[in-house]
Design an enzyme around this catalytic site. Structure first.
Site, short mmCIF file in Angstrom:
data_model
loop_
_atom_site.label_atom_id
_atom_site.label_comp_id
_atom_site.label_asym_id
_atom_site.label_seq_id
_atom_site.Cartn_x
_atom_site.Cartn_y
_atom_site.Cartn_z
CE1 TYR A 34 -32.95 32.93 44.62
CE2 TYR A 34 -33.62 33.40 42.43
CZ TYR A 34 -32.80 33.32 43.50
OH TYR A 34 -31.58 33.69 43.54
N PRO B 124 24.46 13.03 22.88
CG PRO B 124 25.79 12.70 24.70
CD PRO B 124 24.45 12.18 24.42
#
Length: 370
Positions: A103, A282
């Site tokens: 390589y 609420p």
């Protein structure tokens, strides 16, 4: 606008480079492995710059190193010479070029061919010897430890560490792409040995790399995010997330339900505190406590509420009416007892930030009605 040829356009670097050049409006000619030499001749006759990214790094036959790296580069250069256009050429090489491996020898041969092309034709040439490159779209279980480990760890698959203390030299794909584009405009970064370089280089041991990637995986459970102030940590986290399985992008939060609604922690950071979110019914009031040191920010994003604060050493109450229709971030200073009351007809969704992660052993939270 320049016309650009990219060889190896389907590769890791090629895909990232092409995506950026397309955003910037360049006309691209992408050479893929299934294209013919005739395609190469056609493209080479039209373009103003060549990014030569094609190459071979893990062939079945070692002789293919020379064919795919040296020989193909020489063939590309022959075709460029035939055009008579002195087309600038950038090649992505490797820090292994010149090593006594098939390589390394093949990459060195490709470099030499490019350098000869520059000398003989007068064309501008750029040889980039790259270390390990990491980032999105790199193929896992091929030739990148980061891609492989990101893929495996995100899927609960094992990883192999032969030498935990081994050091990796790394560059990030976005930095590589930006440097290549700098070279396109003649602003390359030349190193001391004549090769072009990526300025930003990172070094990490395999042990540390594995630990960081495992921390990223665990953060979905712990909700604790790493410190992203440094470039490497930020780049690595982005890379890890890019390898998540497509059916696992989402993850559930632990919602604490009671008669008031619910509350869930979202994300924590040792350096930036934590974010959490609540839903309040609420008529319900949350809070009525104060902190010595902890600072919080309240942001109502849905519904209507009143946030009340009082310094613990006097009786003066400060009211802030807030709404998801008119976003206001409210700082809650230490030493002020505080509450939030849903005064609307629908549920209130509130996003909170605290400057430290909640620790039940030292909660720094003291009940006191406003």
């Amino acid at each position: 606008m320049k016309k650009i040829l990219i060889t190896g356009a389907n590769g890791f670097i090629g895909k990232n480079l092409a995506a950026t050049l397309e955003i910037q409006g360049y006309q691209l000619y992408k050479l893929h492995s299934n294209h013919t030499i005739q395609h190469l001749r056609e493209y080479a006759s039209k373009v103003d710059f060549v990014f030569h990214l094609a190459g071979v790094n893990r062939p079945k036959n070692p002789t293919d190193f020379k064919t795919g790296n040296t020989d193909f580069t020489e063939q590309l250069i022959q075709i460029l010479n035939e055009t008579g256009r002195k087309t600038p050429l950038l090649i992505s090489s490797s820090t292994q070029a010149g090593l006594a491996s098939s390589y390394g020898i093949s990459k060195k041969g490709a470099e030499e061919a490019v350098e000869k092309y520059g000398r003989e034709s007068g064309a501008r040439v750029y040889v980039y010897r790259l270390p390990n490159v990491f980032g999105k779209w790199c193929r896992p279980n091929y030739n990148s430890v980061i891609a492989t480990w990101c893929y495996n760890i995100s899927r609960n698959l094992p990883i192999t560490i032969n030498n935990p203390d081994s050091q990796l030299s790394l560059v990030y794909i976005d930095d590589v792409v930006q440097e290549f584009i700098n070279a396109l405009h003649g602003r390359q970064n030349e190193g001391i040995y004549g090769y072009c370089e990526i300025k930003k280089l990172f070094t990490v041991s395999l042990k540390e790399l594995a630990q960081r990637l495992q921390f990223f995986k665990d953060s979905r459970t712990t909700l604790t995010m790493t410190n992203l102030a440094g470039d490497f940590e930020r780049y690595l986290y982005s890379t890890y997330v890019s390898y998540l399985p497509q059916d696992e992008f989402g993850y559930d939060l632990d919602m604490k339900h009671d008669n008031r609604g619910w509350l869930a922690e979202v994300i924590k950071s040792e350096n930036a505190g934590q974010i959490f979110i609540s839903r309040t019914k609420p008529g319900i009031t949350r809070g009525n406590h104060w902190h010595h040191t902890k600072v919080e920010k309240f942001l109502v994003i849905v519904g209507e509420a009143v946030i009340r604060l009082r310094h613990i050493h006097n009786d003066h109450i400060i009211d802030y009416k807030v709404s998801g229709e008119n976003l206001m971030v409210l700082d809650i200073p230490p030493g002020y007892t505080h509450s939030i009351e849903n005064v609307g007809k629908t549920d209130v969704i509130t996003l909170f930030w605290a400057n430290e992660i909640f620790d039940p052993e030292r909660a720094d939270t003291y009940f006191l009605e406003v």
